[in-house]
Design a protein around this motif. Structure first.
Motif, PDB file in Angstrom:
ATOM      1  N   PHE A 125       0.866  -1.182   0.000  1.00 30.26           N
ATOM      2  CA  PHE A 125       0.000   0.000   0.000  1.00 30.26           C
ATOM      3  C   PHE A 125       0.896   1.223   0.000  1.00 30.26           C
ATOM      4  N   ASN A 126       0.843   1.976  -1.092  1.00 34.03           N
ATOM      5  CA  ASN A 126       1.670   3.175  -1.220  1.00 34.03           C
ATOM      6  C   ASN A 126       0.863   4.284  -1.859  1.00 34.03           C
ATOM      7  N   ASN A 127       0.990   5.495  -1.264  1.00 35.38           N
ATOM      8  CA  ASN A 127       0.330   6.675  -1.820  1.00 35.38           C
ATOM      9  C   ASN A 127      -1.162   6.452  -2.043  1.00 35.38           C
ATOM     10  N   GLY A 128      -1.788   5.750  -1.091  1.00 40.58           N
ATOM     11  CA  GLY A 128      -3.223   5.554  -1.138  1.00 40.58           C
ATOM     12  C   GLY A 128      -3.689   4.461  -2.065  1.00 40.58           C
ATOM     13  N   THR A 129      -2.758   3.670  -2.624  1.00 44.06           N
ATOM     14  CA  THR A 129      -3.132   2.655  -3.606  1.00 44.06           C
ATOM     15  C   THR A 129      -2.606   1.287  -3.204  1.00 44.06           C
ATOM     16  N   LEU A 130      -3.461   0.281  -3.280  1.00 51.62           N
ATOM     17  CA  LEU A 130      -3.060  -1.101  -3.058  1.00 51.62           C
ATOM     18  C   LEU A 130      -2.538  -1.690  -4.361  1.00 51.62           C
ATOM     19  N   THR A 131      -1.444  -2.426  -4.257  1.00 49.42           N
ATOM     20  CA  THR A 131      -0.858  -3.098  -5.409  1.00 49.42           C
ATOM     21  C   THR A 131      -0.584  -4.544  -5.048  1.00 49.42           C
ATOM     22  N   VAL A 132      -0.850  -5.443  -5.970  1.00 47.30           N
ATOM     23  CA  VAL A 132      -0.594  -6.866  -5.749  1.00 47.30           C
ATOM     24  C   VAL A 132       0.512  -7.315  -6.693  1.00 47.30           C
ATOM     25  N   GLY A 133       1.616  -7.770  -6.099  1.00 46.68           N
ATOM     26  CA  GLY A 133       2.729  -8.284  -6.879  1.00 46.68           C
ATOM     27  C   GLY A 133       2.886  -9.786  -6.693  1.00 46.68           C
ATOM     28  N   GLN A 134       4.115 -10.272  -6.898  1.00 49.67           N
ATOM     29  CA  GLN A 134       4.350 -11.708  -6.874  1.00 49.67           C
ATOM     30  C   GLN A 134       4.313 -12.278  -5.461  1.00 49.67           C
ATOM     31  N   GLY A 135       5.073 -11.729  -4.529  1.00 50.65           N
ATOM     32  CA  GLY A 135       5.125 -12.265  -3.178  1.00 50.65           C
ATOM     33  C   GLY A 135       5.965 -13.522  -3.101  1.00 50.65           C
ATOM     34  N   THR A 188      -3.481  11.040   9.486  1.00 47.45           N
ATOM     35  CA  THR A 188      -4.731  11.759   9.705  1.00 47.45           C
ATOM     36  C   THR A 188      -5.907  10.783   9.657  1.00 47.45           C
ATOM     37  N   VAL A 189      -7.047  11.229  10.154  1.00 53.59           N
ATOM     38  CA  VAL A 189      -8.254  10.414  10.085  1.00 53.59           C
ATOM     39  C   VAL A 189      -8.587  10.091   8.620  1.00 53.59           C
ATOM     40  N   ASP A 190      -8.449  11.088   7.757  1.00 56.64           N
ATOM     41  CA  ASP A 190      -8.745  10.859   6.334  1.00 56.64           C
ATOM     42  C   ASP A 190      -7.823   9.803   5.743  1.00 56.64           C
ATOM     43  N   GLU A 191      -6.547   9.839   6.121  1.00 53.40           N
ATOM     44  CA  GLU A 191      -5.605   8.846   5.617  1.00 53.40           C
ATOM     45  C   GLU A 191      -5.941   7.446   6.129  1.00 53.40           C
ATOM     46  N   CYS A 192      -6.378   7.371   7.387  1.00 49.84           N
ATOM     47  CA  CYS A 192      -6.769   6.075   7.948  1.00 49.84           C
ATOM     48  C   CYS A 192      -7.973   5.508   7.208  1.00 49.84           C
ATOM     49  N   TYR A 193      -8.953   6.352   6.958  1.00 48.37           N
ATOM     50  CA  TYR A 193     -10.135   5.867   6.241  1.00 48.37           C
ATOM     51  C   TYR A 193      -9.819   5.541   4.779  1.00 48.37           C
ATOM     52  N   ALA A 194      -8.838   6.209   4.213  1.00 47.35           N
ATOM     53  CA  ALA A 194      -8.433   5.866   2.850  1.00 47.35           C
ATOM     54  C   ALA A 194      -7.905   4.436   2.794  1.00 47.35           C
ATOM     55  N   LEU A 195      -7.128   4.038   3.817  1.00 52.06           N
ATOM     56  CA  LEU A 195      -6.646   2.656   3.858  1.00 52.06           C
ATOM     57  C   LEU A 195      -7.799   1.685   4.092  1.00 52.06           C
ATOM     58  N   VAL A 196      -8.683   2.003   5.024  1.00 51.46           N
ATOM     59  CA  VAL A 196      -9.803   1.115   5.338  1.00 51.46           C
ATOM     60  C   VAL A 196     -10.670   0.896   4.103  1.00 51.46           C
ATOM     61  N   THR A 197     -11.002   1.972   3.407  1.00 55.22           N
ATOM     62  CA  THR A 197     -11.862   1.828   2.222  1.00 55.22           C
ATOM     63  C   THR A 197     -11.131   1.108   1.087  1.00 55.22           C
ATOM     64  N   ALA A 198      -9.823   1.343   0.959  1.00 50.79           N
ATOM     65  CA  ALA A 198      -9.067   0.642  -0.077  1.00 50.79           C
ATOM     66  C   ALA A 198      -9.013  -0.853   0.217  1.00 50.79           C
ATOM     67  N   ASP A 199      -8.733  -1.209   1.475  1.00 46.51           N
ATOM     68  CA  ASP A 199      -8.680  -2.628   1.849  1.00 46.51           C
ATOM     69  C   ASP A 199     -10.021  -3.319   1.607  1.00 46.51           C
ATOM     70  N   LEU A 200     -11.096  -2.684   2.039  1.00 47.47           N
ATOM     71  CA  LEU A 200     -12.410  -3.316   1.903  1.00 47.47           C
ATOM     72  C   LEU A 200     -12.884  -3.333   0.457  1.00 47.47           C
ATOM     73  N   SER A 201     -12.534  -2.310  -0.312  1.00 42.46           N
ATOM     74  CA  SER A 201     -12.938  -2.283  -1.723  1.00 42.46           C
ATOM     75  C   SER A 201     -12.289  -3.424  -2.484  1.00 42.46           C
ATOM     76  N   MET A 202     -11.004  -3.669  -2.212  1.00 40.06           N
ATOM     77  CA  MET A 202     -10.360  -4.801  -2.871  1.00 40.06           C
ATOM     78  C   MET A 202     -10.885  -6.114  -2.322  1.00 40.06           C
TER      79      MET A 202
END
Length: 524
Positions: A125-135, A188-202
């Protein structure tokens, strides 16, 4: 920031009526080398499901106890545990409160474990975006997507709770060493919710959309797309994004196969766990595995011996007069059947929270699961997202649907509406005729339906009614409870402790002392 290194000792696989426990000690294996395939990553994730139990132990203290449903039941007690409960109950806690730190640490401990799983699956998770790579964990795309979705759901669940309780917190999305952790700033609260919504959206897009009737019993207890959509809808309601919440809720209601049970008591029966009303729950298993629920003994009345549950109770989660009186239970006429399921009475002075009490052989080893998302919550959220649409509209119909299951009768058209437990009529004096009355009725219904499920405090904050409701509750119970404390806190002073700032908990002082870059929440 202090973290406890991950040690996955239990592989916990939950199935329908029997919860199978496979004990596989692997704590000496380094996680960097361990997660190389599906079996290993799944074992790590299963440990994270087990890791939900630790913060759940304290969650009622930070939620129900700070609202109007629960109080510390012995006002004259000078024991340290009860003094700590008083501080939460009365909004007098300091940043050094032990139970707040315990919850904080347990939550971040599980987030750390989840981040190890996600790293092995190639998720960043970088700059508000989730990315899926090889792992590092090699498996089929289908299996990988399922594990990613489940891990993201669990991480979002933790961060949603942390943000609602503490405001902006530390966003840790990958494993970090202690030295680096000391340099992390609060987001910030907004940044925290950005992660929460990104995680749940994916998560909602990756997880299974199998209907309830087609879910294999071995997968009961695992997060699904329906759970992710329901939780994301609650996040959107918290952010006042009702139009975003509504289609998610409609999808769950119309397509998931979940629904209301016909009998309220059956929802919480240990012989009927993971029923069609339970969309997600923290699961427990009795039998000496170390996975049993502690709440039967924690919530049973203190001094009750074996009368309520074996090995006595602690008397925690003590129901207030306010919640006891909120249920309409006349001796004749329609009565709210939820009260008898939710509240027990040991003696005249010892009511107790009853939903999560079942017979135990060993203390703190009950079978009861703890629901996090259930169908009644979902349809009431739909009413909230829809808003008031008339006395006979969709939203009031939903409230009446919930009340009908609880035993409500049809209002006869004469007499006081509170003389018995009725559905709201479509016309007349007691019809819900405006948005303000609808809001009152809706959040009252959520209170009755979801009592002692750790929802009330968050509902009060989301509705904007927390300050007025809690202050009025203090006034109503001052003579019988809060006025009996020593030293006495005058009512006006007690009410003055309840401020907008102090609806948030303090960042634990140990974090402030360790990380000199962060600031404390206002009011502490």
């Amino acid at each position: 920031m202090r973290y406890i290194s991950i040690a996955l000792t239990f592989v916990v696989i939950f199935s329908s009526c029997d919860k199978i426990i496979d004990v596989d000690p692997i704590s000496n294996v380094g996680v960097d080398q361990f997660y190389t395939n599906y079996t290993e990553a799944n074992t790590g994730l299963t440990g994270c499901y087990y890791g939900l139990q630790e913060p759940m132990y304290n969650e009622w203290m930070l939620t129900e106890l700070r609202g109007d449903n629960v109080k510390q039941g012995t006002p004259t007690s000078t024991s340290t545990p009860n003094i700590e409960l008083n501080d939460l109950d009365e909004f007098t806690l300091s940043s050094s409160h032990a139970q707040v730190y315990t919850y904080w640490l347990a939550t971040y401990k599980n987030i750390r474990a989840l981040n190890y799983v996600l790293r092995s699956l190639g998720v960043t998770f970088n700059n508000g975006t989730l990315t899926v790579g090889q792992g590092t964990a090699v498996m089929t795309t289908e299996l990988k997507n399922q594990l990613i979705g489940e891990a993201l759901f669990l991480r979002a669940y933790h961060y949603f709770n942390l943000t609602r309780l503490f405001g902006g917190v530390f966003l840790i999305t990958e494993p970090v060493d202690p030295a680096f952790a000391k340099e992390v700033k609060r987001s910030t609260v907004d940044e925290c919710y950005a992660l929460v919504t990104a995680d749940l959206s994916m998560a909602k897009d990756l997880l299974s959309t199998k209907t309830f009737a087609t879910i294999a019993s071995a997968n009961f207890g695992r997060a699904s797309s329906w759970a992710a959509k329901a939780l994301l809808a609650k996040v959107y309601l918290t952010l006042n994004r009702k139009t975003d919440a509504l289609p998610l809720l409609d999808d769950v209601i119309n397509n998931s196969g979940y629904g209301l049970l016909s009998t309220y008591a059956d929802i919480f029966s240990i012989t009927n766990e993971m029923n069609k009303e339970i969309i997600f729950a923290v699961r427990y298993k009795a039998g000496g595995y170390g996975l049993g629920s502690p709440f039967a003994n924690l919530f049973a009345p203190a001094g009750s011996g074996n009368a309520v549950v074996n090995n006595d109770g602690s008397g925690f989660d003590f129901p207030t007069e306010s919640i006891k009186n909120a249920y309409i239970t006349p001796t004749t006429g329609a009565s709210d059947l939820r009260k008898a399921v939710s509240i027990g009475q040991y003696t005249a002075l010892k009511p107790y929270s009853k939903k999560f009490i079942s017979p135990v052989v060993t203390k703190y080893d009950a079978e009861n699961d703890f629901p996090i998302i259930r169908f009644a919550d979902v349809i009431l959220m739909k009413a909230e997202a829809t808003g008031y649409d008339g006395a006979a509209g969709t939203s009031v119909t939903i409230i009446n649907q919930v009340r009908t299951r609880a035993g409500a009768g049809t209002y006869p058209g004469t007499g006081a509406f509170t003389a018995a437990f009725y559905k709201y009529p479509a016309t007349g004096t007691y019809a819900i005729n405006d948005a303000a009355s609808f809001k009152t009725a809706l959040f009252n219904e959520r209170r009755l339906e979801l009592s002692f499920e750790n929802q009330r405090f968050f509902d009060l904050v989301r509705s904007g009614d927390a300050l007025t409701t809690i202050k009025a509750y203090y006034a109503a119970e001052f003579a019988i409870h809060y006025g009996l404390y020593t030293p006495l806190i005058p009512l006006a002073t007690l009410q003055g402790f309840v401020t907008q700032d102090r609806l948030l908990l303090p960042i634990p002082q140990r974090e402030i002392d360790t990380n000199k870059q962060i600031t404390q929440n206002s009011g502490y």
